[in-house]
Design an enzyme around this catalytic site. Structure first.
Site, PDB file in Angstrom:
ATOM      1  N   ARG A 117      41.932  37.519 -41.623  1.00  0.00           N
ATOM      2  CA  ARG A 117      40.739  37.215 -40.841  1.00  0.00           C
ATOM      3  C   ARG A 117      39.814  36.314 -41.642  1.00  0.00           C
ATOM      4  NH1 ARG A 117      37.025  42.094 -38.497  1.00  0.00           N
ATOM      5  NH2 ARG A 117      36.337  42.310 -40.660  1.00  0.00           N
ATOM      6  N   GLY A 120      36.951  36.165 -37.484  1.00  0.00           N
ATOM      7  CA  GLY A 120      37.033  37.252 -36.512  1.00  0.00           C
ATOM      8  C   GLY A 120      36.923  36.834 -35.057  1.00  0.00           C
ATOM      9  N   CYS A 185      30.492  26.736 -31.424  1.00  0.00           N
ATOM     10  CA  CYS A 185      30.067  28.082 -31.828  1.00  0.00           C
ATOM     11  C   CYS A 185      29.949  28.099 -33.344  1.00  0.00           C
ATOM     12  CB  CYS A 185      31.088  29.105 -31.356  1.00  0.00           C
ATOM     13  SG  CYS A 185      30.771  30.763 -31.962  1.00  0.00           S
ATOM     14  N   GLY A 191      38.423  28.621 -41.523  1.00  0.00           N
ATOM     15  CA  GLY A 191      39.842  28.769 -41.854  1.00  0.00           C
ATOM     16  C   GLY A 191      40.713  28.847 -40.626  1.00  0.00           C
ATOM     17  N   TYR A 484      42.076  29.748 -27.545  1.00  0.00           N
ATOM     18  CA  TYR A 484      41.651  30.675 -26.491  1.00  0.00           C
ATOM     19  C   TYR A 484      42.830  31.624 -26.234  1.00  0.00           C
ATOM     20  CZ  TYR A 484      37.881  27.312 -25.476  1.00  0.00           C
ATOM     21  OH  TYR A 484      36.803  26.485 -25.550  1.00  0.00           O
TER      22      TYR A 484
END
Length: 552
Positions: A117, A120, A185, A191, A484
């Site tokens: 992660r 997230g 966003c 990463g 997505y």
């Protein structure tokens, strides 16, 4: 002779199969119990890392009081934090590259499944939940977030745990006329973001974030740190848009900075159904991909109350960035899209870094320093899907769409324009294939609140909407955007996923590039160590044998 060759080949396959099963059986019998996993991992970790792991501040187990807060810290989709979702055996937050190397070496040695992660934001929680394998651990890169900007070289090295907003801020700190064309966003982890493509408000001018990467550092399946020269061009190609966590762990990207004007212009103009929204949106579809490439106008579509007896309407908000001043913008709009009725009063001239805050939805006059906090404005229970559109959707179909939207509690659609640089880059330049011929991309979302027991209702609704849109979007394949993430498209079942089964979703995300991604995967991670519900699978042994025979 032919018969004996076939017999020998069959025998070889049988022996290989038996060997693999035996190895798997031995490996399974050696696999540590849940009670001893942590202890064995720490021993292995400290033996393989240049620096010991500080247990109290970088190693979190379910018995640790900080475990839940670390697990939840950057998770965006709250659907994957509910108690019924599987939880990791432990979470590691590496402080050094050697910690990441040791995590890979020890996960492999001890047979523990690993998830990675950075920010997230995975829409299906794949960076912090495994629904197909246990035990699993999380390597959380959020503490590897250094950013080194070199204005003279027009580049920056950015660690995987840094957020997009931090990267933007550090660039603007050094120069008011440099930027980077990545996400809208600002809490996205850089990463994982770039591994899927990374689009934003400057995509029509400069392409994707992944189109503007010039080097990388990655930990491979053997725990080695490789840069572009060491990994080779095939792997470097695959990691820029081929989806996260299939080929290794991204440590850093070297990104190419792009020029931005000292003054840019933003605007948001909203039209409801009562203000001719349908006709205006139809015209937007006709022109959005043909507008000046300095201009990015996305459309945010929502349901709103009319204020009379609980009646609903649909609003379409035209949210834009223009790389120039307001005067030139108004001229372009009058020539190309007069239907929107943009006036000088609608336009806000600002700096590029402040345009980032505006597009991200921060309140007016929010200081750019807030980007250093890396906090998300969007934490919800949600389900999302995506589509690409090649021909304008007819007004009659839009009217049907409005009816569908008004059936749901909190629906959201975002239409992002293509054209410009996106149409000039080859589909095979990087794994992200959605280029020329696409007018715009659609993101569908439905959002709901904690305690809502009707999750299935919302899931059924968005699937119904997706079915309704089928005649109006790309076909063969019906394309989708890997960032997505949508598990409705299909999932890998386990370590031995069939690459043909995986092609059902792989071709939607990557089109013809899927086959090349499979070849790269087979070369760099043949045993499928880096895997998740939609990771790229390697070829099976028989197919590798045939492929190698064909090359001789």
């Amino acid at each position: 002779m032919a018969f004996s060759r076939i017999s020998i080949f069959s025998l070889l396959l049988l022996l290989l199969s038996s060997s693999i099963k035996a190895t798997a059986s031995i490996s399974s019998s050696k696999r540590p119990t849940s009670d001893s996993i942590q202890e064995k991992f720490i021993q292995c970790f400290n033996a393989n890392s240049e620096f010991a792991i500080p247990i109290s501040t970088a190693f979190f187990t379910p018995n640790n009081s900080s475990f839940s807060s670390v697990l939840q810290s950057t998770a965006q989709n709250l659907r994957y934090l509910v108690p019924s979702m599987p939880k990791p055996e432990f979470i590691i937050t590496p402080l050094y590259e050697s910690h990441v190397q040791a995590a890979v070496i020890c996960s492999k040695e001890l047979g523990i499944h690993l998830r990675v992660r950075s920010g997230g934001h995975d829409y299906e929680g794949l960076s912090f939940v495994s629904q197909i394998e246990s035990p699993f651990i999380i390597v959380d890169l959020s503490r590897l977030r250094s950013i080194k900007v070199d204005i003279e070289d027009n580049s920056a090295w950015v660690e995987a745990g840094a957020t997009v907003g931090e990267v933007y801020y550090r660039i603007s700190e050094k120069s008011k006329t440099h930027g980077f064309p990545a996400g809208l966003c600002t809490s996205l982890g850089i990463g994982g973001h770039i591994t899927g493509g990374a689009y934003g408000t400057m995509m029509r001018k400069y392409g994707l974030g992944a189109d503007n990467v010039i080097d990388a550092r990655i930990v491979d399946v053997n725990g080695r740190v490789l840069d572009r020269a060491a990994m080779g061009e095939d792997l470097f190609w695959a990691i820029r848009g081929g989806g996260g966590a299939s080929f290794g762990i991204i440590l850093q990207w070297k990104i190419k900075l792009v020029p931005v004007p000292a003054t840019v212009t933003v605007f948001t103009v909203t039209k409801s159904l009562e203000q001719d929204a349908t006709k205006i949106l139809y015209k937007w579809q006709k022109v959005a991909d043909k507008l000046d490439e300095d201009l990015f106008i996305r459309v945010i579509i929502q349901v709103a109350s009319t204020g009379t007896q609980g009646n609903k309407t649909v609003t379409t908000s035209y949210n834009a960035l223009f790389l120039g001043d307001a005067e030139r913008l108004v001229q372009i709009m009058e020539q190309s899209f007069p239907e929107l009725g943009l006036t000088r009063k609608d336009c806000i001239e600002t700096s590029w870094i402040r345009s980032v805050l505006y597009i991200a939805g921060y309140p007016t006059n929010t200081p750019p320093e807030i980007l250093l906090q890396g906090k998300s404005l969007f934490k919800n229970y949600f389900k999302a899907k995506s589509d690409f559109v090649k021909e304008a959707i007819p007004e009659t179909a839009l009217e049907g769409l409005w009816k569908k939207l008004m059936e749901e509690d909190s629906p959201l659609m975002i239409w992002n324009p293509y054209g410009g640089m996106m149409g000039k880059i080859s589909e095979s330049e990087i794994p992200f294939p959605h280029r020329k011929g696409n007018k715009f991309k659609i993101q569908y979302l439905t959002l709901w609140q904690n305690g809502d027991n009707n999750e299935s209702k919302h899931m059924d609704w968005i699937r119904s909407l997706y079915s309704y849109m089928a005649p109006y979007v790309s076909m063969f394949p019906r394309a989708a955007y890997v960032n997505y993430r949508d598990l409705d498209l299909g999932i890998n079942k386990n370590i031995s996923t069939n690459f043909i089964e995986a092609s059902v979703w792989g071709v939607r995300y990557f089109k013809d590039n899927y086959n090349r991604l499979v070849k790269v995967k087979t070369k760099v991670d043949p045993d499928n160590f880096f895997r998740h519900e939609q990771s790229i699978p390697p070829l099976p042994l028989e197919a590798r044998f045939r492929a190698n025979s064909g090359n001789n």
